[in-house]
Enzyme design. Structure first.
Site, PDB file in Angstrom:
ATOM      1  N   TYR A 181      -0.032  10.388   3.699  1.00 50.72           N
ATOM      2  CA  TYR A 181      -0.466  10.844   5.016  1.00 50.72           C
ATOM      3  C   TYR A 181       0.443  11.982   5.443  1.00 50.72           C
ATOM      4  CZ  TYR A 181      -2.400   6.083   5.028  1.00 50.72           C
ATOM      5  OH  TYR A 181      -3.050   4.928   4.696  1.00 50.72           O
ATOM      6  N   ARG A 182      -0.106  12.967   6.111  1.00 43.44           N
ATOM      7  CA  ARG A 182       0.760  14.009   6.636  1.00 43.44           C
ATOM      8  C   ARG A 182       1.579  13.425   7.782  1.00 43.44           C
ATOM      9  NH1 ARG A 182      -4.480  16.692   9.084  1.00 43.44           N
ATOM     10  NH2 ARG A 182      -4.124  16.507  11.328  1.00 43.44           N
ATOM     11  N   TRP A 206      -2.564   8.581  10.105  1.00 44.39           N
ATOM     12  CA  TRP A 206      -3.447   7.715   9.318  1.00 44.39           C
ATOM     13  C   TRP A 206      -4.744   7.512  10.087  1.00 44.39           C
ATOM     14  CZ3 TRP A 206       0.712   3.361   8.905  1.00 44.39           C
ATOM     15  CH2 TRP A 206       0.862   2.686  10.124  1.00 44.39           C
ATOM     16  N   ASP A 240      -5.723  22.023   7.322  1.00 41.22           N
ATOM     17  CA  ASP A 240      -5.869  21.039   6.260  1.00 41.22           C
ATOM     18  C   ASP A 240      -6.696  21.555   5.086  1.00 41.22           C
ATOM     19  OD1 ASP A 240      -8.641  20.636   6.813  1.00 41.22           O
ATOM     20  OD2 ASP A 240      -8.110  19.292   8.458  1.00 41.22           O
ATOM     21  N   ASN A 280       0.843  -1.184   0.000  1.00 41.51           N
ATOM     22  CA  ASN A 280       0.000   0.000   0.000  1.00 41.51           C
ATOM     23  C   ASN A 280       0.882   1.239   0.000  1.00 41.51           C
ATOM     24  OD1 ASN A 280      -2.332   1.714   0.288  1.00 41.51           O
ATOM     25  ND2 ASN A 280      -1.672   2.011   2.402  1.00 41.51           N
TER      26      ASN A 280
END
Length: 488
Positions: free
Chosen positions: A175-176, A189, A284, A171
């Site tokens: 993600y930050r 996550w 965000d 995968n």
């Protein structure tokens, strides 16, 4: 055997940058800039102004590093990356070949990879372009601070790579990552993301230290795939290969993870699920600061970089920024997959101002009463679409990309008591500032289709239509009037 795009895939980020430079669509910034707010501010303003990618060549306190941003500067950027302005054709070709294969034929073959021609798009082992650098740590990497009240500096377009402990499926997700110190960072996550779900599988096996790699600076097609809602169980390396038309060069690390061979930066280590710390706040893509919450800590073990590395970042905030254009490309590329799951689906629009998971507009070919609600339930049960807060369903003759047509359909076809559906305690986007107890919130469905008699108790009224003969004569006369007016 499947046919893939003839577009030449980029080997790595550098090849893409050179391609854009030759097109005259690379902005090289010679001014010295800081990772503390300045790069993020310039990037946002550039995206709003529809400027092409930026290459910052003088990064304060980070000699020998360059930073690239604004790669996904508009939908045009995705056309350049994939070599087509009909993005849905990429997945249409794959799915049409897949669906045309008879089941009895599958039963007789040994290798699905061979019959589908997937060998071309599977990852390929290749010696890495990066080397281990023992003198580097997380504080010496040019992670950026995006907004004044962010908790610190973040990796904003780095790719977290994990491997399913049961299937070995890889995968890749964006993600930050909040930098804490030289050896520690926090991975954001969310509970329903593939990284977190993979972590739960490790926990079920009694393993709390999850091997991961965090890479930065790859071919934009790989970066796009990492940011896309590829269905669970599908290896993102293979999916990226399908989008690129050829497999990705990968190198195997000591922890048995595969990473893109030509990555600019590779950080390896593990996520410690027993070490949860407050991450955030962070400004965000919703345009608000996400409140601090607990997420697991990444423990750095090794750093690999290329010579004169190029670090990839993005800047998020109110739309439309880069995530909006990634979302529009996802809409097009994944439309054929959605049609496979919901056959009556004609088209969909995830508006760039709808925050990707906020609003979705879908047109259907309507055959029976209650069909719009059935479609809503199917969509809310499908991958990333399950996070949509508001779904609007219209008839096939409504252009979902024309908001005025959609508003007309709502105004003319909706009785609020009958056609508006509120669902409580459903899974929502954890970043939604309006949700009091994330990730559970409410959803809204609007059936803006014309109704059958069974749905409203009487026949739907007849729509007005012009007399064809009169309309043709009117057009002729009007065209003469327009020509006279334009030349006068």
């Amino acid at each position: 055997m499947l046919k893939y795009s003839n577009h030449m895939a980029f080997k790595d980020l550098r090849e893409y940058i050179e391609f854009m430079k030759k097109k005259g669509k690379l902005i090289e910034v010679d001014d010295e800039v800081s990772v503390d707010l300045e790069i993020a501010e310039i990037t946002r303003k550039a995206t709003y102004a529809h400027l092409p990618p930026l290459l910052f060549k003088r990064v304060k306190n980070y000699e020998n590093w360059k930073i690239v941003s604004n790669i996904f500067y508009s939908i045009e950027s995705l056309y350049e990356i994939f070599g087509t302005n009909k993005l849905e054709s990429i997945s249409e070709g794959f799915l049409s070949n897949l669906s045309n294969m008879p089941i009895t034929f599958f039963d007789k073959i040994k290798s699905l990879r061979e019959i589908l021609g997937l060998g071309k798009v599977m990852p390929k082992a290749k010696s890495p372009s990066f080397k281990e650098e023992k003198n580097l740590d997380l504080t010496k990497i040019p992670a950026i601070k995006t907004w004044p009240k962010d908790a610190g500096r973040y990796l904003t377009f780095s790719i977290t790579i994990t491997k399913d402990p049961e299937t070995d499926v890889h995968n890749l997700s964006v993600y930050r990552v909040q930098i804490l110190n030289e050896k520690e960072a926090i991975i954001h996550w969310q509970a329903f993301k593939r990284g977190a779900l993979t972590a739960k599988k490790y926990l079920e096996k009694g393993i709390s230290k999850i091997p991961i790699a965090v890479v930065t600076g790859v071919d934009p097609a790989i970066a796009f795939t990492a940011a896309s809602p590829v269905p669970h169980g599908i290896d993102k390396y293979m999916f990226a290969g399908i989008l690129r038309g050829e497999g990705i060069d990968v190198a195997e690390l000591d922890n048995q993870l595969l990473v893109p061979s030509h990555s600019e930066v590779v950080l390896t280590g593990y996520v410690d699920l027993n070490d949860m710390r407050l991450e955030g706040p962070f400004g965000d893509h919703m345009g608000y600061y996400t409140p601090a919450d607990y997420y697991p800590v990444f423990k750095l073990e090794r750093v690999y970089i290329r010579e004169d590395p190029i670090f990839h970042v993005t800047s998020v905030g109110k739309p439309p920024l880069e995530d909006a254009w990634i979302g529009k490309a996802v809409e097009r590329i994944f439309l054929p997959f959605a049609k496979m799951l919901v056959p009556e689906l004609i088209d969909m629009n995830l508006p760039e101002y709808g925050l990707f998971t906020g609003i979705g507009i879908f047109s259907i070919k309507k055959y029976y009463p209650g069909q719009a609600k059935r479609v809503m339930m199917a969509l809310w049960g499908t991958g990333q679409l399950s996070l949509l807060k508001i779904i609007i369903v219209v008839d096939q003759d409504i252009d979902v990309h024309d908001i005025n047509q959609v508003i007309y359909a709502i105004a003319a076809n909706v009785d609020p008591k009958r056609d508006v559906w509120v669902i409580e305690n459903a899974l929502t986007d954890s970043l939604d500032p309006s949700v009091p107890f994330p990730p559970l919130g409410s959803k809204l469905g609007i059936d803006a289709t014309r109704k059958f008699k069974e749905e409203m108790g009487k026949e739907w009224p007849e729509e007005v239509r012009s007399d064809e003969v009169v309309a043709k004569k009117a057009d002729q006369i009007l065209n003469k009037i327009i020509k006279r007016y334009q030349t006068s």
